[in-house]
Design a protein around this motif. Structure first.
Motif, short mmCIF file in Angstrom:
data_model
loop_
_atom_site.label_atom_id
_atom_site.label_comp_id
_atom_site.label_asym_id
_atom_site.label_seq_id
_atom_site.Cartn_x
_atom_site.Cartn_y
_atom_site.Cartn_z
N THR A 72 0.82 -1.21 0.00
CA THR A 72 0.00 0.00 0.00
C THR A 72 0.86 1.26 0.00
O THR A 72 0.64 2.19 -0.79
CB THR A 72 -0.94 -0.01 1.22
N ILE A 73 1.84 1.30 0.87
CA ILE A 73 2.69 2.49 0.96
C ILE A 73 3.58 2.63 -0.27
O ILE A 73 3.80 3.73 -0.77
CB ILE A 73 3.50 2.48 2.28
N LEU A 74 4.08 1.50 -0.80
CA LEU A 74 4.86 1.57 -2.04
C LEU A 74 4.01 2.13 -3.19
O LEU A 74 4.51 2.89 -4.03
CB LEU A 74 5.42 0.20 -2.42
N GLY A 75 2.75 1.76 -3.23
CA GLY A 75 1.85 2.30 -4.25
C GLY A 75 1.69 3.80 -4.13
O GLY A 75 1.68 4.53 -5.13
N ALA A 76 1.56 4.29 -2.89
CA ALA A 76 1.46 5.74 -2.68
C ALA A 76 2.76 6.44 -3.07
O ALA A 76 2.74 7.53 -3.68
CB ALA A 76 1.12 6.02 -1.22
N MET A 77 3.89 5.82 -2.74
CA MET A 77 5.19 6.40 -3.10
C MET A 77 5.37 6.41 -4.62
O MET A 77 5.90 7.37 -5.19
CB MET A 77 6.33 5.63 -2.42
N ARG A 78 4.92 5.37 -5.28
CA ARG A 78 4.99 5.31 -6.75
C ARG A 78 4.19 6.45 -7.36
O ARG A 78 4.67 7.15 -8.27
CB ARG A 78 4.46 3.96 -7.23
N GLY A 79 2.97 6.65 -6.87
CA GLY A 79 2.15 7.74 -7.40
C GLY A 79 2.80 9.09 -7.19
O GLY A 79 2.79 9.95 -8.09
N ALA A 80 3.40 9.29 -6.03
CA ALA A 80 4.09 10.56 -5.75
C ALA A 80 5.31 10.71 -6.66
O ALA A 80 5.60 11.82 -7.14
CB ALA A 80 4.51 10.61 -4.28
N GLN A 81 6.04 9.62 -6.89
CA GLN A 81 7.20 9.68 -7.80
C GLN A 81 6.76 10.04 -9.23
O GLN A 81 7.41 10.84 -9.90
CB GLN A 81 7.95 8.34 -7.83
N ASP A 100 5.07 14.55 -2.66
CA ASP A 100 3.90 15.27 -2.19
C ASP A 100 3.04 14.45 -1.22
O ASP A 100 1.85 14.68 -1.08
CB ASP A 100 3.06 15.76 -3.37
N ILE A 101 3.65 13.50 -0.56
CA ILE A 101 2.95 12.71 0.46
C ILE A 101 3.72 12.81 1.76
O ILE A 101 4.92 13.08 1.77
CB ILE A 101 2.80 11.22 0.05
N GLU A 102 3.01 12.60 2.85
CA GLU A 102 3.66 12.57 4.16
C GLU A 102 3.95 11.12 4.48
O GLU A 102 3.03 10.33 4.69
CB GLU A 102 2.75 13.19 5.21
N LEU A 103 5.19 10.78 4.52
CA LEU A 103 5.61 9.38 4.70
C LEU A 103 5.99 9.16 6.16
O LEU A 103 6.95 9.72 6.66
CB LEU A 103 6.80 9.08 3.79
N SER A 104 5.17 8.38 6.85
CA SER A 104 5.48 8.08 8.25
C SER A 104 6.19 6.73 8.32
O SER A 104 6.15 5.94 7.38
CB SER A 104 4.20 8.05 9.08
N ALA A 105 6.79 6.47 9.45
CA ALA A 105 7.50 5.20 9.64
C ALA A 105 6.49 4.05 9.65
O ALA A 105 5.44 4.13 10.29
CB ALA A 105 8.28 5.22 10.95
N SER A 136 11.83 -14.47 7.44
CA SER A 136 11.31 -13.22 6.89
C SER A 136 12.19 -12.02 7.20
O SER A 136 11.73 -10.90 7.14
CB SER A 136 9.91 -12.97 7.43
N SER A 137 13.44 -12.23 7.54
CA SER A 137 14.27 -11.11 7.97
C SER A 137 14.99 -10.45 6.81
O SER A 137 15.54 -11.11 5.95
CB SER A 137 15.29 -11.59 9.00
N GLY A 138 14.94 -9.13 6.80
CA GLY A 138 15.77 -8.33 5.93
C GLY A 138 15.51 -8.38 4.44
O GLY A 138 16.37 -7.98 3.68
N TYR A 139 14.38 -8.84 3.99
CA TYR A 139 14.16 -8.82 2.55
C TYR A 139 13.68 -7.44 2.12
O TYR A 139 13.27 -6.62 2.93
CB TYR A 139 13.19 -9.92 2.10
N ARG A 140 13.77 -7.18 0.84
CA ARG A 140 13.45 -5.85 0.31
C ARG A 140 12.47 -5.97 -0.86
O ARG A 140 12.67 -6.79 -1.76
CB ARG A 140 14.73 -5.16 -0.14
N LEU A 141 11.43 -5.15 -0.83
CA LEU A 141 10.47 -5.08 -1.93
C LEU A 141 10.71 -3.80 -2.70
O LEU A 141 11.12 -2.78 -2.13
CB LEU A 141 9.04 -5.09 -1.38
N GLN A 142 10.43 -3.83 -3.99
CA GLN A 142 10.52 -2.62 -4.80
C GLN A 142 9.30 -2.54 -5.70
O GLN A 142 8.66 -3.54 -5.98
CB GLN A 142 11.80 -2.61 -5.64
N ILE A 143 8.99 -1.34 -6.15
CA ILE A 143 7.87 -1.13 -7.06
C ILE A 143 8.39 -0.41 -8.30
O ILE A 143 9.25 0.48 -8.19
CB ILE A 143 6.72 -0.36 -6.38
N ASN A 144 7.89 -0.82 -9.47
CA ASN A 144 8.34 -0.18 -10.70
C ASN A 144 7.29 0.81 -11.20
O ASN A 144 6.26 1.02 -10.57
CB ASN A 144 8.70 -1.22 -11.77
N ARG A 145 7.56 1.41 -12.34
CA ARG A 145 6.67 2.44 -12.90
C ARG A 145 5.27 1.90 -13.17
O ARG A 145 4.28 2.61 -13.03
CB ARG A 145 7.29 2.99 -14.18
#
Length: 160
Positions: A72-81, A100-105, A136-145
């Motif tokens: 969900t947060i990656l989707g919001a970050m993608r839209g802002a990017q 243009d989004i407020e990104l909280s922890a 489940s430790s330390g893996y990383r997700l990414q989102i593309n265009r």
């Protein structure tokens, strides 16, 4: 035979008790039932087998639900990017302050932007140490265009 003698006779027979004053004896059978040790051990083994089958699947389901936060947060970050890209001469930002989004922890993930964002990697979510399940430790997700979330590093659970 008089009724007094039959009453004494009935009372003297072990296991027989008169229920009525008619003199008709009725036998009351008392039995104690319970579980044997073998039955309890078999039940315990069955419960152990079921737990051994169910717990690993439960851990994966739990991790998938935690990934929902990241997706969900990656989707919001993608839209802002993408909005930043249009507004700033077709370039992405590597600083979350410019979005243009407020990104909280996040609760289960830490969110960042790549040092050199591109169409293939607009935003990143790294699994933190909160409530980690096995593997489940330390893996990383990414989102593309295009909005496709993928596992960049580590051992990811099936991404929904």
């Amino acid at each position: 035979m008089n009724s007094n003698n039959s009453s004494d006779l009935i009372n003297s027979i072990k296991g027989w008790t008169p229920l009525e004053t008619t003199g008709q004896p009725v036998k009351i059978k008392m039995s104690l039932t319970g579980f044997t040790l073998t039955e309890l051990l078999i039940a315990l083994v069955i419960v152990g087998i079921l737990a051994g089958i169910g717990l690993p699947k439960y851990g994966r389901v739990l991790e998938k639900s935690r990934q929902a936060e990241a997706i969900t947060i990656l989707g919001a970050m993608r839209g802002a990017q993408l909005r930043y890209y249009v507004d700033n001469s077709n370039s992405y930002t590597s600083n979350t302050v410019n979005l243009d989004i407020e990104l909280s922890a996040g609760k289960f993930f830490n969110y960042t932007l790549p040092a050199s964002p591109s169409d293939s990697s607009l935003a990143l979510a790294t699994r933190n140490a909160v409530s980690q399940t096995s593997g489940s430790s330390g893996y990383r997700l990414q989102i593309n265009r295009d909005g496709v979330v993928s596992c960049k590093s580590g051992t990811c659970v099936d991404i929904p």
